[in-house]
Each structure stands twice: as structure tokens, then as C-alpha cells.
Design a protein around this motif. Sequence first.
Motif, PDB file in Angstrom:
ATOM      1  N   ILE A  97       0.845  -1.199   0.000  1.00  0.00           N
ATOM      2  CA  ILE A  97       0.000   0.000   0.000  1.00  0.00           C
ATOM      3  C   ILE A  97       0.877   1.244   0.000  1.00  0.00           C
ATOM      4  O   ILE A  97       0.588   2.231  -0.670  1.00  0.00           O
ATOM      5  N   THR A  98       1.966   1.195   0.756  1.00  0.00           N
ATOM      6  CA  THR A  98       2.855   2.347   0.829  1.00  0.00           C
ATOM      7  C   THR A  98       3.483   2.645  -0.529  1.00  0.00           C
ATOM      8  O   THR A  98       3.579   3.801  -0.941  1.00  0.00           O
ATOM      9  N   ILE A  99       3.897   1.584  -1.227  1.00  0.00           N
ATOM     10  CA  ILE A  99       4.576   1.792  -2.504  1.00  0.00           C
ATOM     11  C   ILE A  99       3.575   2.126  -3.604  1.00  0.00           C
ATOM     12  O   ILE A  99       3.781   3.046  -4.395  1.00  0.00           O
ATOM     13  N   ASP A 100       2.485   1.350  -3.652  1.00  0.00           N
ATOM     14  CA  ASP A 100       1.542   1.504  -4.756  1.00  0.00           C
ATOM     15  C   ASP A 100       0.136   1.547  -4.172  1.00  0.00           C
ATOM     16  O   ASP A 100      -0.375   0.542  -3.683  1.00  0.00           O
ATOM     17  N   GLN A 101      -0.478   2.733  -4.218  1.00  0.00           N
ATOM     18  CA  GLN A 101      -1.724   2.920  -3.477  1.00  0.00           C
ATOM     19  C   GLN A 101      -2.904   2.143  -4.046  1.00  0.00           C
ATOM     20  O   GLN A 101      -3.930   2.013  -3.388  1.00  0.00           O
ATOM     21  N   THR A 102      -2.770   1.638  -5.267  1.00  0.00           N
ATOM     22  CA  THR A 102      -3.880   0.873  -5.828  1.00  0.00           C
ATOM     23  C   THR A 102      -3.662  -0.628  -5.643  1.00  0.00           C
ATOM     24  O   THR A 102      -4.397  -1.442  -6.180  1.00  0.00           O
ATOM     25  N   ALA A 103      -2.612  -0.988  -4.895  1.00  0.00           N
ATOM     26  CA  ALA A 103      -2.211  -2.396  -4.844  1.00  0.00           C
ATOM     27  C   ALA A 103      -3.235  -3.279  -4.131  1.00  0.00           C
ATOM     28  O   ALA A 103      -3.512  -4.384  -4.548  1.00  0.00           O
ATOM     29  N   PHE A 104      -3.806  -2.767  -3.069  1.00  0.00           N
ATOM     30  CA  PHE A 104      -4.634  -3.629  -2.231  1.00  0.00           C
ATOM     31  C   PHE A 104      -5.802  -2.801  -1.717  1.00  0.00           C
ATOM     32  O   PHE A 104      -5.609  -1.800  -1.048  1.00  0.00           O
ATOM     33  N   ILE A 105      -7.007  -3.211  -2.091  1.00  0.00           N
ATOM     34  CA  ILE A 105      -8.158  -2.418  -1.672  1.00  0.00           C
ATOM     35  C   ILE A 105      -8.654  -2.989  -0.348  1.00  0.00           C
ATOM     36  O   ILE A 105      -9.804  -3.339  -0.186  1.00  0.00           O
ATOM     37  N   GLY A 106      -7.736  -3.164   0.580  1.00  0.00           N
ATOM     38  CA  GLY A 106      -8.095  -3.759   1.855  1.00  0.00           C
ATOM     39  C   GLY A 106      -8.475  -2.689   2.855  1.00  0.00           C
ATOM     40  O   GLY A 106      -8.350  -1.505   2.590  1.00  0.00           O
ATOM     41  N   ASP A 107      -8.939  -3.134   4.000  1.00  0.00           N
ATOM     42  CA  ASP A 107      -9.306  -2.144   4.996  1.00  0.00           C
ATOM     43  C   ASP A 107      -8.608  -2.421   6.318  1.00  0.00           C
ATOM     44  O   ASP A 107      -7.889  -3.403   6.493  1.00  0.00           O
ATOM     45  N   ILE A 108      -8.851  -1.528   7.252  1.00  0.00           N
ATOM     46  CA  ILE A 108      -8.203  -1.552   8.548  1.00  0.00           C
ATOM     47  C   ILE A 108      -8.575  -2.815   9.333  1.00  0.00           C
ATOM     48  O   ILE A 108      -7.793  -3.318  10.137  1.00  0.00           O
ATOM     49  N   ILE A 109      -9.772  -3.356   9.050  1.00  0.00           N
ATOM     50  CA  ILE A 109     -10.243  -4.535   9.789  1.00  0.00           C
ATOM     51  C   ILE A 109      -9.329  -5.734   9.524  1.00  0.00           C
ATOM     52  O   ILE A 109      -8.972  -6.479  10.433  1.00  0.00           O
ATOM     53  N   VAL A 110      -8.966  -5.906   8.243  1.00  0.00           N
ATOM     54  CA  VAL A 110      -8.073  -7.025   7.888  1.00  0.00           C
ATOM     55  C   VAL A 110      -6.766  -6.920   8.668  1.00  0.00           C
ATOM     56  O   VAL A 110      -6.260  -7.904   9.215  1.00  0.00           O
ATOM     57  N   ALA A 111      -6.248  -5.697   8.721  1.00  0.00           N
ATOM     58  CA  ALA A 111      -4.979  -5.503   9.420  1.00  0.00           C
ATOM     59  C   ALA A 111      -5.117  -5.836  10.906  1.00  0.00           C
ATOM     60  O   ALA A 111      -4.224  -6.440  11.498  1.00  0.00           O
ATOM     61  N   ILE A 112      -6.256  -5.443  11.508  1.00  0.00           N
ATOM     62  CA  ILE A 112      -6.461  -5.742  12.935  1.00  0.00           C
ATOM     63  C   ILE A 112      -6.502  -7.255  13.152  1.00  0.00           C
ATOM     64  O   ILE A 112      -5.900  -7.783  14.092  1.00  0.00           O
TER      65      ILE A 112
END
Lengths: 367, 143
Positions: A97-112
Motif C-alpha cells: 500500500i505504501t509503494i503503490d496505493q492501488t495495490a490492495f483495496i483492503g481495509d483496517i479490519i483485515v490488518a487488525i
Amino acid sequence: MTETSQSLFQLLFWIFIFPGFLFSAGLGLIVSWIVRKVSALVQWRVGPPFLQPFYDVIKLTGKETLIPQEAQRTVFTTAPLVGLAGVLLLAIILWRITIDQTAFIGDIIVAIYLMTLPSLALIFGSSASASPHASVGTGREMKLIMSYELPLVLAFIVVIIKTGGQLSLVAIAQQVPVFSISGMLAFLVALLCVQAKLGFVPFDIAEAETELGSGVLMEYSGVLLAVWKIVQAMMLVVLPLFLVMVFLGGISADFLSGLATPIDNLPVVGTLPVGVIVLIAFVITGLLARFSKYIDILFLLSLIAACILAGLGKYVLVVVLIILIKNTNPRVRIDQAMKFFWVYCGIALAAAVILALIGNAYGISWL
Amino acid sequence: MSWKIWSLKKSPWVFHVNTGACNNCDIEIVNLLTPKFDVERFGIKLVGSPRHADALLVTGVVTRQAAPRLQEVYRQTPKPCVVFCMGACACNTGIFKGAYHVVGPVDKIIKEIDPNAIIAYVPGCPPKPEAMISGVVKALSAL
């Protein structure tokens, strides 16, 4: 395969080399050296050499791997890999996401979700090891997860409210919620939760070297212990990075090109890229570090400067905060930790949520 | 030299076993971690579990109660590992030679279960921390 025409090779490259396993684990081991070195300097010691975490991991892979007789073998051996998978996936998502903003349309929930995976793996692994010490550690780890998970989620809820109900990480990383009363409160609490997640003092209750003899990791040895060490090192990369993305507006997308930009009109070096200058400084200070303690400190400082020049300044800030908290506090008991997270952090975050809601309703951005 | 031994020298994690010492050697061992000596410079780290250890620092004579426990700790330590006899008692039972509760020096007890164990001796009552560091370095460089 997705329709974005990525070759299999590229995917494998992302998973295993950059920004996946090799990059994150390497960076994590370097950061764990920084943690040990700075802790040593705080205690007026010299501290370990730069490659120490790498030596440790290499040594552990060469050791015999013992599995306790009564242990549940399958769970005991797969738990470290599950933890590694979780933290690796999180690392790839955040860096992509940091490198390429269209890379992953994920959300904060997945990260949690992914953030809790290593802790859960630790619980499974240590309960499978059939050791009384480890079981005490497991109980503590469970209570710790129960206590910090609630404030952490509340802190993210504050951010979600501040950013107008955004769930996608890319959109959240566009804003800087920390420049407001509620955002600041949420950031501080989340920092302490990350401290607990990393298992650092004052929340190293589950490892408890002194009375539990490494607690949850007590029965692990050899390769399995090496995997745990790598997992812990990668958490050291991923969790502060996640905090930076959620609270501090993320890391600029060109964080690596910062090293490639030349500095103009410098004496002696002319127009060398920043990265080359830093590399030369590294090699010189690294070679001289054998002869003087102060050169060693210079080496540490040049490493941190390199991170800041590469655009990782915010990340370094969070890591330094974590190290300072680690070195200036005694360990708390598990009941104190639960009371702290639930009562104090809970109340603070309830206030922060209300402030954020008010700020949202009336358009006051600093609340 | 194999990479296993090379990396073992680079990061020897030690586990401290007291088999009946009077606590003087133990104090000197803990002294190694203080800012004055700081063995973390050499990658030496005190760990809480024998499963993480590469070296056992044994202090004291081996008493009858401690002997099977010492053997068990040695069995639980992943190989390759080194045993360090710290102090006169561990090396050769010291002033307790012939006492009723003593079964022998550390090397005898360890060799009962593993004749090929790597054992190093640091004599002294108690050995100075400098002597301990020197002993550990010499033993590791002999590997």
C-alpha cells in the motif's frame, strides 16, 4: 491470478524478497539491533555488535530442535509458521500500500485481524508445549490480549470517525488524525497497546524472564525458536509502521527514491546520491567501530539518519518512543496491566470517541 | 570450521545452573552483565530456559540432590553446547572434597551421561569476572 496481469514471478518476488520475507525480516533484525543497542547505551553499556541478531538467528538454525515428550507435536511445530504467515501477510499488505496505493483495496479490519494472529499462534504453540511455566505464560498472554485488544480497536474507531467513516487503509493514510485532541489520545493508547503486543517492558508479562524463564517460549529451541525470533523482529517492523499509517499520515510513497536523489553542491562528494553517501559512511564507521565505543554510537546515529533520509522518519520516531518506554519502566503485574488498559485507557478512549463525534458533527477539526 | 560452531561462538547464550554453590560465583557471573564488563559486547546473553542455551555455567559442588537434576538440565540443552565449570568447587569440589553430601565435580557427573561433552574449567574462589570472560573466550576459540 488477478486481472492486473501480474506474473507469478512478480508475486513470488513480493512475498519472498521485497517487501515480503527477506526485506521485512532483515529490516526487523536491524531494528532489533537498534533496540538492544539503545537499551545498552541507556544503561551505560556498550551493547552488541551490529550483526548480532543475524548471528543469533543463524546459530539457532544450526542448533538441535528438541520437542518435549508430552507436547502436541503438530501444533507445537506449526504454531511458529502460522505466526510467521500472519505477520508476513501484514508486512506485504502495508508495504505494498505504501509503494503503490492501488495495490490492495483492503481495509483496517483485515490488518487488525492479522495483527492478532502472531499472538494467537504464540498461545497455541506454548499451550501445546506441555510445560507448566509455559502454561502460566499462556494464561498471562491471553489476559494481556483481552486487555489491550479493546483499547486498540477503540483507538482505530476514533481514527475512523475522524476520517469520516473511512475503512480503507489507503484513505486513512492520507490524513493525520494525531493533530487533534482525540487523535492524540488514541495514538498514545495505541502506542502502549503496541508495546504490549511486542511483549516489551512494561508489558513483557508473558515472557517474564525472571520468574517464568521465558514463559511462552520456554520449550522452543533450534529452528522453531529462530522462527519466533524472526516473527518478533518482523512485528517490530509491522506494528510501528501500522501506527504510522493510521495515525501519522503514512510513509511517503517514494521512501526508497529518497536514497537515490543526489544532493547538489556538497563539498568533496559533489552530486553523489544520498544512498551512496550513507553507504560510504556506514562502511567507514562500521570498520572503525572495532576501535572505539564512540564510533559505534556514530554508526548507530548514521543508521537512524539513513532511515530518516529514506523517508522512514515517522517510523523511527515511533520505534524510539517504544524503546524509551521500554527502558524507563518496571514490569507491571498482569492485574495492573488489565486495570490500566480497561479502566484508564478505556475511559480515555471513550472520551476520545465522544470528542471525535462532536468534532465531526460541528466540523471542529482539532477535537 | 562448520558454520554451526562459527555462529555459536558469535552468540553464546548461557544458562546459569547452581548445583550447590555458596553464591559467590553466582554474584560474579551476574557481575558479567553489569556496565563494567558487559558481556553483551560478545553476544553473550543470559537466558531463562536451558532450551535456549548454548552454554551451561555450572557453579558449586554437585550435591547428591543436584546430580540427577544437573544431568537432566544437560539432556534438555540442545546440542552443540558447552559446559563451563565456574569456580574451584565445580572444577574439583574445592574445600568440600570428601564431604558426605558431595557426589563429585561437575565433569564427572556430566560425563556419566555424555562422555563426549565439551567441558571448560575456570578455577578460582570465586574466579574474577575477567577470568571468566577469558575462560569463555579461550574455550570457545578452542572449539
